[in-house]
Design a protein around this motif. Structure first.
Motif, short mmCIF file in Angstrom:
data_model
loop_
_atom_site.label_atom_id
_atom_site.label_comp_id
_atom_site.label_asym_id
_atom_site.label_seq_id
_atom_site.Cartn_x
_atom_site.Cartn_y
_atom_site.Cartn_z
N ALA A 1 1.91 1.66 -3.21
CA ALA A 1 1.06 2.40 -3.80
C ALA A 1 0.69 3.70 -4.11
O ALA A 1 0.64 5.14 -5.34
CB ALA A 1 -0.01 2.36 -3.72
N LEU A 2 0.85 4.16 -2.78
CA LEU A 2 0.64 5.40 -3.40
C LEU A 2 2.21 6.58 -2.92
O LEU A 2 2.03 7.69 -2.67
CB LEU A 2 0.05 6.07 -1.36
CG LEU A 2 -1.12 5.25 -0.85
CD1 LEU A 2 -1.67 5.27 0.26
CD2 LEU A 2 -2.16 5.73 -1.93
N ARG B 1 -2.07 9.19 5.73
CA ARG B 1 -2.80 9.76 4.41
C ARG B 1 -3.88 9.14 5.01
O ARG B 1 -4.71 9.84 4.02
CB ARG B 1 -1.71 9.33 3.52
CG ARG B 1 -2.45 8.94 2.56
CD ARG B 1 -2.43 10.65 1.52
NE ARG B 1 -1.01 10.62 1.12
CZ ARG B 1 -0.26 10.30 -0.05
NH1 ARG B 1 -1.13 9.85 -0.47
NH2 ARG B 1 0.58 10.69 0.38
N GLU B 2 -4.38 7.98 5.30
CA GLU B 2 -5.96 7.49 4.53
C GLU B 2 -6.86 7.22 6.06
O GLU B 2 -8.02 6.87 6.04
CB GLU B 2 -5.45 6.50 4.60
CG GLU B 2 -4.30 5.53 2.92
CD GLU B 2 -4.33 4.72 2.34
OE1 GLU B 2 -5.45 4.56 1.00
OE2 GLU B 2 -4.17 3.48 3.03
N LEU C 1 1.54 5.52 6.89
CA LEU C 1 -0.56 5.30 6.29
C LEU C 1 -1.97 5.83 6.87
O LEU C 1 -3.05 6.12 6.33
CB LEU C 1 -0.54 3.61 6.23
CG LEU C 1 0.59 3.35 4.52
CD1 LEU C 1 0.32 1.40 5.20
CD2 LEU C 1 -0.31 3.51 3.08
N LEU D 1 4.56 7.03 -0.73
CA LEU D 1 5.18 6.72 0.68
C LEU D 1 5.87 6.57 1.71
O LEU D 1 6.64 7.19 2.40
CB LEU D 1 3.74 6.54 1.54
CG LEU D 1 2.74 7.30 1.57
CD1 LEU D 1 1.29 6.48 2.16
CD2 LEU D 1 2.54 8.60 1.27
N ARG E 1 0.33 -1.26 -0.11
CA ARG E 1 -0.19 0.47 0.39
C ARG E 1 0.73 0.93 0.38
O ARG E 1 0.26 2.35 -0.52
CB ARG E 1 -0.70 0.01 1.13
CG ARG E 1 -1.79 0.93 1.58
CD ARG E 1 -2.58 1.60 0.37
NE ARG E 1 -3.43 2.55 -0.23
CZ ARG E 1 -4.40 2.94 -1.07
NH1 ARG E 1 -4.08 1.83 -1.92
NH2 ARG E 1 -4.96 3.66 -0.56
N ALA E 2 1.75 1.27 0.69
CA ALA E 2 2.87 2.21 0.77
C ALA E 2 3.45 2.95 -0.64
O ALA E 2 3.81 3.46 -0.95
CB ALA E 2 4.24 1.83 1.89
#
Length: 258
Positions: free
Chosen positions: A49-50, A76-77, A73, A52, A46-47
């Motif tokens: 993909a973003l 951010r989310e 994460l 980060l 996920r990191a």
């Protein structure tokens, strides 16, 4: 072998991870290790993909690095609410027993030594303690008996320990003497040091702390509680959206899925 969104977690990695997850048996340790690696991989993906975290951070599997990625994460989310003054006050009013200072007790005692793993010694010490209690109940002199039998340095002062609060003595002794009412405890009190004959001379109850003195502590507690719940929910969502082969969180007994 476990596959997380087309990324493989090989068995050797799980075996290596097991050392960090103490458990009652090998299977339980393997499940904990597998779960930890899956979650770490999901956070990493996920990191990435973003955008980060950089590649070096994502290759570092240390707990500190994983915590950093998770913090990025969450920031951010996830919107995590903080406790209001009203919520803190409500918690204070609903849990008054948590905000009371330790009571003070004034105690005198005799220590009859016995090693914790020596059953014969402890039986002998218990027999002597019961005989001393019997003598005290028949108007025996506590100070004289302490001078004769106790091995604690307090014997030179009549067995007097003075005023003590919680946390000043070993837990097994503390549990017994702080729940006792003032007077001679009618049974020997056991500790890792041996058997104690204990007389509680006086008890001073603790005071309720004012809300102002504990508001920040309550706020920190409530905020951390909400944060942990939000993180668990966030990880749950990542798991629910992922394609995971070789491991089923729904069957693992993971608290994340409760």
């Amino acid at each position: 072998m476990i596959i997380v969104n087309e990324t493989t977690i090989a068995e050797p990695a799980i075996m290596a991870e097991m050392q960090y997850h103490p458990a009652p048996d090998k299977r339980a340790a393997m499940l904990k290790a597998a779960e930890s690696l899956i979650i770490a991989e999901l956070l990493k993906q996920r990191a990435m993909a973003l955008g980060l975290a950089d590649a070096q951070q994502l290759q570092d599997h240390s707990p500190a690095s994983q915590d950093l990625v998770l913090d990025l994460l969450i920031e951010r989310e996830v919107a995590i609410p903080t406790a209001s003054g009203a919520e803190c006050l409500h918690y204070y009013q609903q849990n008054p027993q948590r905000f009371v200072t330790s009571p003070l007790i004034e105690v005198r005692h005799m220590l009859l030594p016995a090693a914790p793993d020596n059953d014969a010694e402890r039986a002998k010490a218990k027999q002597l303690a019961e005989a001393i209690l019997l003598e005290l109940n028949q108007a025996g002199d506590f100070a004289k008996l302490a001078a004769n039998y106790s091995v604690c340095s307090s014997k030179d002062n009549g067995g007097l320990l003075g005023q003590i609060s919680k946390g000043q003595t070993v837990p097994e002794f503390e549990r017994q003497v702080f729940k006792a009412t003032p007077g001679l405890i009618p049974y020997p009190v056991e500790s890792r040091f041996g058997l104690h004959v204990v007389d509680v001379l006086r008890r001073i109850e603790g005071d309720v702390l004012p809300f102002d003195a504990v508001e920040q502590r309550i706020r920190d507690y409530l905020n951390e509680k909400v944060r942990r719940k939000a993180i668990a929910h966030y990880i749950q969502n990542l798991i629910g959206q992922a394609q995971i082969e070789g491991y089923d969180f729904a069957l693992s007994g993971s608290p994340l899925m409760q």
